[in-house]
Motif scaffolding. Structure first.
Motif, mmCIF file in Angstrom:
data_model
loop_
_atom_site.group_PDB
_atom_site.id
_atom_site.type_symbol
_atom_site.label_atom_id
_atom_site.label_comp_id
_atom_site.label_asym_id
_atom_site.label_seq_id
_atom_site.Cartn_x
_atom_site.Cartn_y
_atom_site.Cartn_z
ATOM 1 N N GLY A 248 0.898 74.526 40.205
ATOM 2 C CA GLY A 248 -0.198 73.641 39.841
ATOM 3 C C GLY A 248 -0.940 73.195 41.094
ATOM 4 N N HIS A 249 -2.119 72.614 40.916
ATOM 5 C CA HIS A 249 -2.934 72.171 42.059
ATOM 6 C C HIS A 249 -3.532 70.799 41.760
ATOM 7 C CE1 HIS A 249 -2.889 76.582 42.555
ATOM 8 N NE2 HIS A 249 -2.966 76.313 43.855
ATOM 9 N N VAL A 250 -3.412 69.908 42.713
ATOM 10 C CA VAL A 250 -4.117 68.628 42.687
ATOM 11 C C VAL A 250 -4.938 68.584 43.971
ATOM 12 C CG1 VAL A 250 -3.913 66.115 42.681
ATOM 13 C CG2 VAL A 250 -2.330 67.493 41.318
ATOM 14 N N VAL A 251 -6.249 68.812 43.826
ATOM 15 C CA VAL A 251 -7.125 69.021 44.988
ATOM 16 C C VAL A 251 -8.218 67.961 44.993
ATOM 17 C CG1 VAL A 251 -8.728 70.617 46.088
ATOM 18 C CG2 VAL A 251 -6.652 71.499 44.980
ATOM 19 N N ASP A 252 -8.449 67.373 46.153
ATOM 20 C CA ASP A 252 -9.568 66.465 46.376
ATOM 21 C C ASP A 252 -10.462 67.102 47.439
ATOM 22 O OD1 ASP A 252 -11.358 64.435 46.974
ATOM 23 O OD2 ASP A 252 -9.836 62.855 46.804
ATOM 24 N N TYR A 253 -11.664 67.492 47.038
ATOM 25 C CA TYR A 253 -12.555 68.193 47.961
ATOM 26 C C TYR A 253 -12.885 67.359 49.184
ATOM 27 C CZ TYR A 253 -16.443 65.298 46.258
ATOM 28 O OH TYR A 253 -17.270 64.243 45.948
ATOM 29 N N ARG A 254 -12.810 66.050 49.082
ATOM 30 C CA ARG A 254 -13.146 65.187 50.213
ATOM 31 C C ARG A 254 -12.149 65.331 51.357
ATOM 32 N NH1 ARG A 254 -13.824 60.126 46.239
ATOM 33 N NH2 ARG A 254 -11.974 61.210 45.436
ATOM 34 N N HIS A 255 -10.934 65.821 51.045
ATOM 35 C CA HIS A 255 -9.926 65.999 52.093
ATOM 36 C C HIS A 255 -10.244 67.173 53.007
ATOM 37 C CE1 HIS A 255 -6.805 63.909 49.265
ATOM 38 N NE2 HIS A 255 -7.575 63.044 49.905
ATOM 39 N N VAL A 256 -10.986 68.158 52.527
ATOM 40 C CA VAL A 256 -11.184 69.399 53.303
ATOM 41 C C VAL A 256 -12.646 69.744 53.515
ATOM 42 C CG1 VAL A 256 -8.974 70.355 52.526
ATOM 43 C CG2 VAL A 256 -11.033 70.785 51.175
ATOM 44 N N ILE A 257 -13.578 68.935 53.015
ATOM 45 C CA ILE A 257 -14.984 69.317 53.046
ATOM 46 C C ILE A 257 -15.509 69.445 54.471
ATOM 47 C CG2 ILE A 257 -15.805 66.953 52.854
ATOM 48 C CD1 ILE A 257 -17.324 70.149 51.300
ATOM 49 N N HIS A 258 -15.003 68.633 55.399
ATOM 50 C CA HIS A 258 -15.511 68.692 56.763
ATOM 51 C C HIS A 258 -15.196 70.042 57.412
ATOM 52 C CE1 HIS A 258 -11.333 67.476 57.103
ATOM 53 N NE2 HIS A 258 -11.348 67.884 58.357
ATOM 54 N N SER A 259 -14.007 70.598 57.133
ATOM 55 C CA SER A 259 -13.660 71.925 57.663
ATOM 56 C C SER A 259 -14.347 73.023 56.876
ATOM 57 C CB SER A 259 -12.136 72.120 57.609
ATOM 58 O OG SER A 259 -11.487 71.258 58.507
ATOM 59 N N LEU A 260 -14.531 72.809 55.588
ATOM 60 C CA LEU A 260 -15.175 73.830 54.765
ATOM 61 C C LEU A 260 -16.641 74.004 55.147
ATOM 62 C CD1 LEU A 260 -14.232 75.681 52.519
ATOM 63 C CD2 LEU A 260 -15.005 73.994 50.851
ATOM 64 N N ARG A 261 -17.284 72.947 55.648
ATOM 65 C CA ARG A 261 -18.681 73.071 56.088
ATOM 66 C C ARG A 261 -18.784 74.010 57.292
ATOM 67 N NH1 ARG A 261 -22.166 67.754 56.704
ATOM 68 N NH2 ARG A 261 -23.782 69.384 56.755
ATOM 69 N N ARG A 262 -17.763 74.022 58.133
ATOM 70 C CA ARG A 262 -17.789 74.910 59.293
ATOM 71 C C ARG A 262 -17.436 76.351 58.901
ATOM 72 N NH1 ARG A 262 -15.294 70.304 61.707
ATOM 73 N NH2 ARG A 262 -13.222 71.268 61.514
ATOM 74 N N LYS A 263 -16.698 76.518 57.785
ATOM 75 C CA LYS A 263 -16.285 77.857 57.332
ATOM 76 C C LYS A 263 -16.552 77.985 55.835
ATOM 77 C CE LYS A 263 -12.263 76.860 59.059
ATOM 78 N NZ LYS A 263 -10.826 76.903 59.463
ATOM 79 N N PRO A 264 -17.822 77.983 55.425
ATOM 80 C CA PRO A 264 -18.130 77.991 53.986
ATOM 81 C C PRO A 264 -17.667 79.241 53.259
ATOM 82 C CG PRO A 264 -20.136 78.312 55.287
ATOM 83 C CD PRO A 264 -19.053 77.939 56.244
ATOM 84 N N MET A 265 -17.580 80.386 53.950
ATOM 85 C CA MET A 265 -17.152 81.610 53.284
ATOM 86 C C MET A 265 -15.676 81.562 52.874
ATOM 87 S SD MET A 265 -19.255 83.907 52.451
ATOM 88 C CE MET A 265 -18.199 85.334 52.290
ATOM 89 N N ALA A 266 -14.932 80.590 53.423
ATOM 90 C CA ALA A 266 -13.531 80.438 53.013
ATOM 91 C C ALA A 266 -13.414 80.080 51.534
ATOM 92 C CB ALA A 266 -12.854 79.367 53.865
ATOM 93 N N LEU A 267 -14.495 79.529 50.984
ATOM 94 C CA LEU A 267 -14.471 79.143 49.567
ATOM 95 C C LEU A 267 -14.383 80.348 48.647
ATOM 96 C CD1 LEU A 267 -14.810 76.841 47.459
ATOM 97 C CD2 LEU A 267 -17.269 77.238 47.597
ATOM 98 N N MET A 268 -14.883 81.486 49.099
ATOM 99 C CA MET A 268 -15.022 82.636 48.204
ATOM 100 C C MET A 268 -13.684 83.077 47.627
ATOM 101 S SD MET A 268 -17.504 84.256 46.977
ATOM 102 C CE MET A 268 -17.239 85.305 45.548
#
Length: 502
Positions: free
Chosen positions: A380-400
């Motif tokens: 299962g997953h309990v995810v809060d995007y606010r925890h990782v958004i700062h790193s995801l902005r630097r590596k947006p392709m990681a979302l794919m």
């Protein structure tokens, strides 16, 4: 009365009056003739005792098969239903009339009463006030009106506590399965709502909580349950596994409570609740109404309950986890994200039925919603995007190809927007736009409002305009006006002081 049959009532009436009245008078009072009265005195039997037993008026249709075929079946398989035996006899004897079914069922019932196996006897118990409280869980998945929270189905149990003597009840919504944590939280809530503790506490054998645990874990669970009861000076007792009637004082109450919940949902007209707190308040109101009907007995039993200890005991499981480089940890097959500043730290987790409390040393950090593994072997997953958004902005392709990509979107509108972007734009551009939208929702605190705007774009079949959305929800901090503050001269304060002295 001439021409009528004398019944038992008339004869008893005649014999009663005969003790004080002459025979003709007693006969008249009973409504019979003098000759009949003499005949009754001579015979002495009641009319019903003179009737000959009614004999069979037609041949017995089961005479040739009951002892020869049906009885051996009953002896070989005592659990066979009568209807199954009847169908087998029809198959063996095609000329057997279907109209003998009731006769066969009645004959089988009589045979079982005379020759069947002995059955378990239930011994009714007397209860003393303040002596016994009982706990059990009941599944709420079979209600006529399914319960949903914000439109999503709510799979849940009810923890149910009851005092055997007064009928006091308490119910608590459980999101997971039967466990020590659920029992400890529900039981303590019940005792503190009641204001006292009984001398005995009975539960089932905790077989559901023991499932999939090794011997050491089972021993630890038993030890914790015994310690919980000791904290409230209650003697722990358990009914035998699979013998539900030993917990009968609460098993029967399950049905009454579920019927009350079902009726209340039908009268409410909907099983959907805004949030979990609203549904819990709904259950509390139903239980409170049931308790008000027993208020007198509950008050009487409350007076003889044991006093509560000064504080509650632990109703959680405690463990230590390490936050990995993915800004997360895994507990009980559920993946949880946390702020990245905790990477590398060992965090103490208190696991409740519906939440996790995180501590660093004795400092409480945050509370997370508890997740559940789907049960198909996956996590299962309990995810809060606010925890990782700062790193995801630097590596947006990681979302794919992100493992928890579907769970990172806080609302359905964001997921649908990403699907639309992927269909119409290159992957790199689509990922960059959706990550910027998530960042906008976080930085400007407009998650719900932005979701509504994205829904409008989806309905209009157009892609979101990132620049327009940024301007719409908040001005850019760089474009804020410069505020110039001019400080007054200190001489003004001298003037004020001089005026005050004068």
């Amino acid at each position: 009365m001439s021409g009528g049959h004398v019944n038992d009532h008339q004869m008893r009436l005649f014999m009663k009056h005969r003790q004080s009245d002459p025979l003709p008078v007693a006969a008249a009072k009973a409504g019979i003739s003098r000759a009949t009265a003499y005949r009754l005195l001579k015979d002495g039997r009641l009319p019903s005792q003179k009737a000959e037993p009614r004999g069979r008026r037609r041949p017995d249709p089961l005479a040739e098969i009951f002892d020869a075929e049906i009885v051996p079946l009953l002896q070989a398989a005592p659990g066979l239903r009568a209807v199954a035996i009847f169908e087998e006899m029809l198959r063996r004897h095609p000329d057997l009339s279907p109209g003998v079914r009731r006769t066969m069922e009645r004959r089988i019932r009589i045979w079982r009463a005379r020759h069947g196996a002995v059955q378990e006897v239930i011994f009714r118990q007397t209860h003393e006030p303040g002596r016994m409280g009982l706990s059990d869980f009941t599944d709420m998945g079979d209600l006529d009106v399914p319960v949903t929270v914000a439109g999503q189905p709510l799979k849940h149990l009810l923890y149910h506590f009851r005092l055997a003597w007064s009928g006091f009840e308490h119910a608590h919504v459980i999101l997971g399965g039967e466990s020590y944590v659920a029992l400890a939280e529900g039981l303590q809530n019940a005792l503190w709502a009641l204001g006292g503790a009984p001398r005995l506490h009975r539960s089932d054998s905790l077989s559901a909580a023991f499932r999939n645990l090794d011997t050491d874990a089972r021993t630890d669970l038993t030890r914790r349950y015994d310690a919980l009861c000791e904290h409230y000076a209650m003697e722990p007792t358990r009914n035998n596994r699979g013998v539900a009637h030993e917990n009968g004082a609460i098993e029967s109450a399950h049905g009454h409570l579920k019927h009350a919940v079902n009726d209340a949902l039908l009268m409410r007209g909907s099983g959907d609740f805004a949030d979990l707190a609203a549904y819990r308040a709904f259950i509390d109101e139903i239980v409170a109404r049931k308790n008000r009907r027993n208020a007198t007995r509950i008050d009487a039993e409350r007076a003889v309950l044991q006093p509560l200890p000064p504080v509650r005991t632990g109703d959680y499981e405690e463990t230590i986890v390490t936050v990995t480089s993915t800004s997360s940890f895994t507990l009980k097959k559920v993946f949880y994200t946390v702020p990245s500043r905790l990477i590398g730290h060992r965090v103490k987790v208190r696991l409740y039925d519906d939440r996790l409390d995180l501590f660093l040393g004795v400092t409480r950090l945050m509370t997370l919603r508890r997740g559940r593994a789907p049960g198909d072997g996956k996590h299962g997953h309990v995810v809060d995007y606010r925890h990782v958004i700062h790193s995801l902005r630097r590596k947006p392709m990681a979302l794919m190809n992100l493992v928890y990509r579907d769970q990172i979107f806080p609302r359905e509108a964001y997921r649908r927007t990403f699907d639309s972007l992927i269909e119409q734009l290159p992957e790199r551009t689509a990922c960059k736009i959706i990550v910027e939208l998530l960042s906008l929702a976080h930085e400007r605190g407009c998650e719900a409002e932005l979701a509504a705007a994205l829904t409008e774009d989806l309905e209009a079949r157009r892609l979101p305009d990132l620049a327009e959305l940024r301007a719409r929800f908040s001005p850019d901090p760089a474009s804020l006006p410069v505020v110039s503050v001019q400080l007054p001269s200190l001489a003004i304060y001298d003037t004020l002081l001089t005026g005050a002295a004068a």
